[in-house]
Scaffold this motif. Structure first.
Motif, PDB file in Angstrom:
ATOM      1  N   SER A  38       0.814  -1.211   0.000  1.00 42.52           N
ATOM      2  CA  SER A  38       0.000   0.000   0.000  1.00 42.52           C
ATOM      3  C   SER A  38       0.851   1.266   0.000  1.00 42.52           C
ATOM      4  CB  SER A  38      -0.946   0.008   1.203  1.00 42.52           C
ATOM      5  OG  SER A  38      -0.203   0.001   2.406  1.00 42.52           O
ATOM      6  N   ASN A  39       2.061   1.190   0.532  1.00 47.30           N
ATOM      7  CA  ASN A  39       2.902   2.382   0.610  1.00 47.30           C
ATOM      8  C   ASN A  39       4.163   2.269  -0.240  1.00 47.30           C
ATOM      9  OD1 ASN A  39       4.012   0.400   2.155  1.00 47.30           O
ATOM     10  ND2 ASN A  39       4.591   1.718   3.856  1.00 47.30           N
ATOM     11  N   ASP A  77       9.516   3.175  -1.080  1.00 49.24           N
ATOM     12  CA  ASP A  77       8.305   3.973  -0.884  1.00 49.24           C
ATOM     13  C   ASP A  77       7.651   4.247  -2.234  1.00 49.24           C
ATOM     14  OD1 ASP A  77       9.777   6.040  -2.075  1.00 49.24           O
ATOM     15  OD2 ASP A  77      10.096   7.114  -0.194  1.00 49.24           O
ATOM     16  N   LYS A  78       6.596   5.043  -2.250  1.00 46.86           N
ATOM     17  CA  LYS A  78       5.861   5.329  -3.486  1.00 46.86           C
ATOM     18  C   LYS A  78       6.687   6.121  -4.498  1.00 46.86           C
ATOM     19  CE  LYS A  78       1.258   5.013  -1.567  1.00 46.86           C
ATOM     20  NZ  LYS A  78      -0.027   5.646  -1.355  1.00 46.86           N
ATOM     21  N   LYS A  79       7.767   6.758  -4.036  1.00 48.18           N
ATOM     22  CA  LYS A  79       8.645   7.514  -4.928  1.00 48.18           C
ATOM     23  C   LYS A  79       9.833   6.675  -5.397  1.00 48.18           C
ATOM     24  CE  LYS A  79       7.460  11.915  -2.812  1.00 48.18           C
ATOM     25  NZ  LYS A  79       7.960  13.087  -2.093  1.00 48.18           N
ATOM     26  N   ASN A  80       9.785   5.362  -5.126  1.00 47.89           N
ATOM     27  CA  ASN A  80      10.828   4.415  -5.517  1.00 47.89           C
ATOM     28  C   ASN A  80      12.178   4.687  -4.856  1.00 47.89           C
ATOM     29  OD1 ASN A  80       9.207   2.752  -7.108  1.00 47.89           O
ATOM     30  ND2 ASN A  80       9.418   4.110  -8.864  1.00 47.89           N
ATOM     31  N   ILE A  81      12.138   5.164  -3.609  1.00 45.74           N
ATOM     32  CA  ILE A  81      13.330   5.378  -2.803  1.00 45.74           C
ATOM     33  C   ILE A  81      13.384   4.276  -1.744  1.00 45.74           C
ATOM     34  CG2 ILE A  81      14.556   6.969  -1.257  1.00 45.74           C
ATOM     35  CD1 ILE A  81      14.326   8.008  -4.125  1.00 45.74           C
ATOM     36  N   LEU A  82      14.542   3.686  -1.555  1.00 42.98           N
ATOM     37  CA  LEU A  82      14.718   2.611  -0.585  1.00 42.98           C
ATOM     38  C   LEU A  82      14.430   3.121   0.824  1.00 42.98           C
ATOM     39  CD1 LEU A  82      17.544   0.054  -0.536  1.00 42.98           C
ATOM     40  CD2 LEU A  82      17.106   1.347   1.509  1.00 42.98           C
ATOM     41  N   THR A  83      13.578   2.404   1.550  1.00 40.54           N
ATOM     42  CA  THR A  83      13.285   2.782   2.940  1.00 40.54           C
ATOM     43  C   THR A  83      14.055   1.900   3.915  1.00 40.54           C
ATOM     44  OG1 THR A  83      11.328   1.360   3.030  1.00 40.54           O
ATOM     45  CG2 THR A  83      10.989   3.669   2.406  1.00 40.54           C
TER      46      THR A  83
END
Length: 100
Positions: A38-39, A77-83
């Motif tokens: 979802s995120n 995340d939704k911006k395709n950045i590794l969390t």
């Protein structure tokens, strides 16, 4: 597929909050699976190593089979950045052994 272990030096280059999907796929290649969340998304990289031993004596046979995995799960995340990511490196534990 032949077993190729993950390169630990590449894993050290992963930076939460900075690394992108493009950078990760360039370093590690295509993932085994992509899970839509979802995120964001989770990219799953999986490698396995199997070893087997067998003994056949006329009618009786004995066998032993051992399989272990290396797995990396990388969350974006939704911006395709590794969390964050998680790593399990157990494939080297696969062993030949007697079946009894």
């Amino acid at each position: 597929m032949d077993y190729y272990p993950f390169d630990a030096s590449k894993l050290a280059k992963l930076t939460p909050g900075k690394s992108t999907v493009a950078q990760v796929t360039e370093m590690l290649g295509a993932p085994s699976n992509i899970v839509k969340l979802s995120n964001g998304n989770a990219y799953i990289y999986r490698r396995s190593l199997s070893k087997g031993t067998g003994i056949w004596l006329l009618i009786v046979s004995f066998g032993n089979y051992d399989k272990h995995y290396d797995q990396i799960v990388i969350f974006f995340d939704k911006k395709n950045i590794l969390t964050h990511y998680g790593v399990t490196l157990d494939a080297h534990k696969a062993a030949y052994g007697l079946p009894f």
